[in-house]
Design an enzyme around this catalytic site. Structure first.
Site, PDB file in Angstrom:
ATOM      1  N   ASP A  83       0.846  -1.194   0.000  1.00  0.00           N
ATOM      2  CA  ASP A  83       0.000   0.000   0.000  1.00  0.00           C
ATOM      3  C   ASP A  83       0.887   1.252   0.000  1.00  0.00           C
ATOM      4  O   ASP A  83       1.793   1.380   0.840  1.00  0.00           O
ATOM      5  CB  ASP A  83      -0.868  -0.048   1.267  1.00  0.00           C
ATOM      6  CG  ASP A  83      -1.973   0.981   1.264  1.00  0.00           C
ATOM      7  OD1 ASP A  83      -2.440   1.360   0.179  1.00  0.00           O
ATOM      8  OD2 ASP A  83      -2.397   1.393   2.379  1.00  0.00           O
ATOM      9  N   HIS A  94      -7.826   9.867   3.845  1.00  0.00           N
ATOM     10  CA  HIS A  94      -7.472   8.845   4.834  1.00  0.00           C
ATOM     11  C   HIS A  94      -7.882   9.280   6.238  1.00  0.00           C
ATOM     12  O   HIS A  94      -8.041  10.475   6.499  1.00  0.00           O
ATOM     13  CB  HIS A  94      -5.966   8.585   4.800  1.00  0.00           C
ATOM     14  CG  HIS A  94      -5.519   7.915   3.545  1.00  0.00           C
ATOM     15  ND1 HIS A  94      -4.826   8.566   2.561  1.00  0.00           N
ATOM     16  CD2 HIS A  94      -5.698   6.643   3.103  1.00  0.00           C
ATOM     17  CE1 HIS A  94      -4.580   7.723   1.568  1.00  0.00           C
ATOM     18  NE2 HIS A  94      -5.101   6.564   1.863  1.00  0.00           N
ATOM     19  N   GLY A  95      -8.039   8.295   7.121  1.00  0.00           N
ATOM     20  CA  GLY A  95      -8.234   8.597   8.534  1.00  0.00           C
ATOM     21  C   GLY A  95      -9.684   8.697   8.960  1.00  0.00           C
ATOM     22  O   GLY A  95     -10.603   8.355   8.204  1.00  0.00           O
ATOM     23  N   HIS A 118      -9.289   4.819  -2.264  1.00  0.00           N
ATOM     24  CA  HIS A 118      -8.572   4.916  -0.979  1.00  0.00           C
ATOM     25  C   HIS A 118      -9.439   5.717  -0.015  1.00  0.00           C
ATOM     26  O   HIS A 118     -10.365   6.418  -0.421  1.00  0.00           O
ATOM     27  CB  HIS A 118      -7.229   5.626  -1.177  1.00  0.00           C
ATOM     28  CG  HIS A 118      -6.188   4.726  -1.762  1.00  0.00           C
ATOM     29  ND1 HIS A 118      -5.098   4.290  -1.056  1.00  0.00           N
ATOM     30  CD2 HIS A 118      -6.091   4.167  -2.991  1.00  0.00           C
ATOM     31  CE1 HIS A 118      -4.372   3.503  -1.823  1.00  0.00           C
ATOM     32  NE2 HIS A 118      -4.948   3.419  -3.010  1.00  0.00           N
ATOM     33  N   GLY A 119      -9.109   5.624   1.261  1.00  0.00           N
ATOM     34  CA  GLY A 119      -9.844   6.412   2.257  1.00  0.00           C
ATOM     35  C   GLY A 119     -11.314   6.047   2.298  1.00  0.00           C
ATOM     36  O   GLY A 119     -12.178   6.913   2.421  1.00  0.00           O
ATOM     37  N   SER A 166     -13.006   4.031   4.462  1.00  0.00           N
ATOM     38  CA  SER A 166     -13.630   3.589   5.717  1.00  0.00           C
ATOM     39  C   SER A 166     -14.897   4.391   5.984  1.00  0.00           C
ATOM     40  O   SER A 166     -14.982   5.585   5.680  1.00  0.00           O
ATOM     41  CB  SER A 166     -12.658   3.765   6.899  1.00  0.00           C
ATOM     42  OG  SER A 166     -11.764   2.675   6.971  1.00  0.00           O
ATOM     43  N   THR A 174      -8.864   2.445   8.660  1.00  0.00           N
ATOM     44  CA  THR A 174      -9.375   3.132   9.852  1.00  0.00           C
ATOM     45  C   THR A 174     -10.468   2.331  10.565  1.00  0.00           C
ATOM     46  O   THR A 174     -10.496   2.271  11.804  1.00  0.00           O
ATOM     47  CB  THR A 174      -9.900   4.526   9.442  1.00  0.00           C
ATOM     48  OG1 THR A 174      -8.800   5.277   8.908  1.00  0.00           O
ATOM     49  CG2 THR A 174     -10.484   5.274  10.623  1.00  0.00           C
TER      50      THR A 174
HETATM   51  P1  13P Z   1      -9.077   4.656   5.541  1.00  0.00           P
HETATM   52  O1  13P Z   1      -8.237   5.549   6.381  1.00  0.00           O
HETATM   53  O2  13P Z   1     -10.355   5.324   5.137  1.00  0.00           O
HETATM   54  O3  13P Z   1      -9.342   3.340   6.189  1.00  0.00           O
HETATM   55  O4  13P Z   1      -8.280   4.371   4.172  1.00  0.00           O
HETATM   56  C1  13P Z   1      -7.247   3.417   4.139  1.00  0.00           C
HETATM   57  C2  13P Z   1      -6.468   3.472   2.873  1.00  0.00           C
HETATM   58  O5  13P Z   1      -6.824   4.118   1.898  1.00  0.00           O
HETATM   59  C3  13P Z   1      -5.226   2.690   2.832  1.00  0.00           C
HETATM   60  O6  13P Z   1      -4.514   2.891   1.651  1.00  0.00           O
HETATM   61  O1  G3H Z   2      -3.250   4.837   3.738  1.00  0.00           O
HETATM   62  C1  G3H Z   2      -2.680   4.659   4.798  1.00  0.00           C
HETATM   63  C2  G3H Z   2      -2.984   3.441   5.617  1.00  0.00           C
HETATM   64  O2  G3H Z   2      -4.023   3.707   6.502  1.00  0.00           O
HETATM   65  C3  G3H Z   2      -1.744   2.945   6.296  1.00  0.00           C
HETATM   66  O3  G3H Z   2      -1.444   3.703   7.422  1.00  0.00           O
HETATM   67  O4  G3H Z   2       1.000   4.182   7.248  1.00  0.00           O
HETATM   68  O5  G3H Z   2      -0.156   4.255   9.443  1.00  0.00           O
HETATM   69  O6  G3H Z   2       0.263   2.072   8.287  1.00  0.00           O
HETATM   70  P1  G3H Z   2       0.023   3.558   8.135  1.00  0.00           P
HETATM   71 ZN    ZN Z   3      -4.589   4.836   0.855  1.00  0.00          ZN
END
Ligand code: 13P
Ligand code: G3H
Ligand code: ZN
Length: 309
Positions: free
Chosen positions: A82, A180-181, A211-212, A214, A257
């Site tokens: 990732d 993200h987050g 991505h992102g 959640s 997340t």
């Molecule tokens: P979330 O923070 O929404 O879970 O997204 C995770 C992600 O995109 C990891 O690459």
């Molecule tokens: O996109 C990011 C993922 O949530 C991974 O997060 O770098 O804290 O493992 P991390």
């Molecule tokens: Zn991501």
């Protein structure tokens, strides 16, 4: 049962309007919760590892744990890097046996993004590994790839088509409003579906990645806060909005997340309610079960991927 690439799973998903969950893994309990859910639901599965996860767990541990999960469940699983920041980490993961890598050149110019993506595609394809790239910028923090929220820009559809054509990349992560987050939207949640539809129309055979993604399930947020946490105001992408995006070419839905919140809510609850306990299995067990339940819920109700193996 084997480590597989995402090629077949994406082709099936694209044809049948469902998506594959790509779940971030950092330790044994997270992996077990996810794979047990996928096994019960008979769903295809991507387990993804960030640079941060590799640093935390040490690379060999995560690879071996995923191999153990395959042996234990009999599932085919794609092991994916990732947000690979550069060619070197992508190469390392290809060499370590990953079946899929992401080169995230989204912080670079269009031309530089194309250049480094092509370099990774060339190496990965020569080793039977597939590649995800990213075009457009998500708001927030992506692993070590810092992106200023104010400079967040959505993916340009024409550029997306040119990018895929010139790089030969296997799938494309796009920016249409997610981040993200746990704090994704200040006001009403918004995704740019018109942009997504346009991208999907221009490159209908390219699996798109969200991505992102959640949902930031409010039960977990409430439980975290009830047991001493401070995650007030956390908000994610509503489930119906993910379901809608899946109709327009989104084949891979990235979730980290929600795993973190599920795990933390259970750990907080147990520790607050049982102050005399100090056996980690007593709280890591329920945390693993919470992850399993949550992932089953996603596969069935958000990704629509149950019984698609
Ligand atoms: P979330 O923070 O929404 O879970 O997204 C995770 C992600 O995109 C990891 O690459
Ligand atoms: O996109 C990011 C993922 O949530 C991974 O997060 O770098 O804290 O493992 P991390
Ligand atoms: Zn991501």
């Amino acid at each position: 049962m084997a480590l597989v690439t995402t090629k077949d799973m994406f082709a099936k998903a694209l044809k049948n309007d469902y998506a594959i969950g790509a779940f971030n893994v950092n330790n044994m309990e997270i992996i077990q919760g996810i794979v047990d859910a996928a096994k019960i639901e008979q769903a295809p599965l991507i387990l993804q590892v960030s640079a941060g996860a590799r640093k935390y767990a040490k690379p060999a541990y995560l690879t071996k744990l995923v191999e153990a999960a395959i042996e234990d469940t009999g599932l085919d699983i794609a092991l994916h890097l990732d947000h690979g920041e550069d060619f070197e980490i992508c190469k390392k993961c290809v060499d370590d046996g990953f079946t899929s890598v992401m080169i995230d050149g989204s912080k670079h110019s269009f031309e530089e993004n194309i250049r480094i993506t092509k370099e990774v595609v060339e190496y990965a394809h020569a080793h039977g590994v597939v590649v995800e790239a990213e075009l457009g910028k998500l708001a927030g923090v992506e692993d070590d790839v810092k992106v200023d929220a104010r400079s967040a820009t959505f993916t340009d559809p024409d550029e997306a088509a040119e990018f895929v054509e010139r790089t030969g990349v296997d799938s494309l992560a796009i920016a249409i409003g997610t981040s993200h987050g746990a704090y994704k939207f200040k006001g009403e949640p918004y995704l740019d579906y018109e942009r997504l539809k346009k991208i999907h129309t221009l490159i209908p055979d390219t699996p798109l990645v969200l991505h992102g993604a959640s949902t930031v399930l409010q039960d977990f947020v409430a439980k975290c806060n009830q047991y001493g946490g401070q995650v007030a105001g956390a908000q994610g992408v509503p489930e119906e909005m993910i379901r809608e995006a899946v109709k327009y070419g989104i084949c891979k839905v990235n979730i980290d997340t929600d795993l973190r919140l599920a795990m933390t809510a259970e750990v907080r609850k147990f520790i607050m309610e049982n102050p005399a306990e100090f056996d980690p299995r007593k709280f890591l067990g329920p945390a693993r079960s919470a992850i399993q339940d949550m992932v089953q819920h996603k596969i069935r109700n958000v990704l629509n991927a149950s019984n698609t193996l």
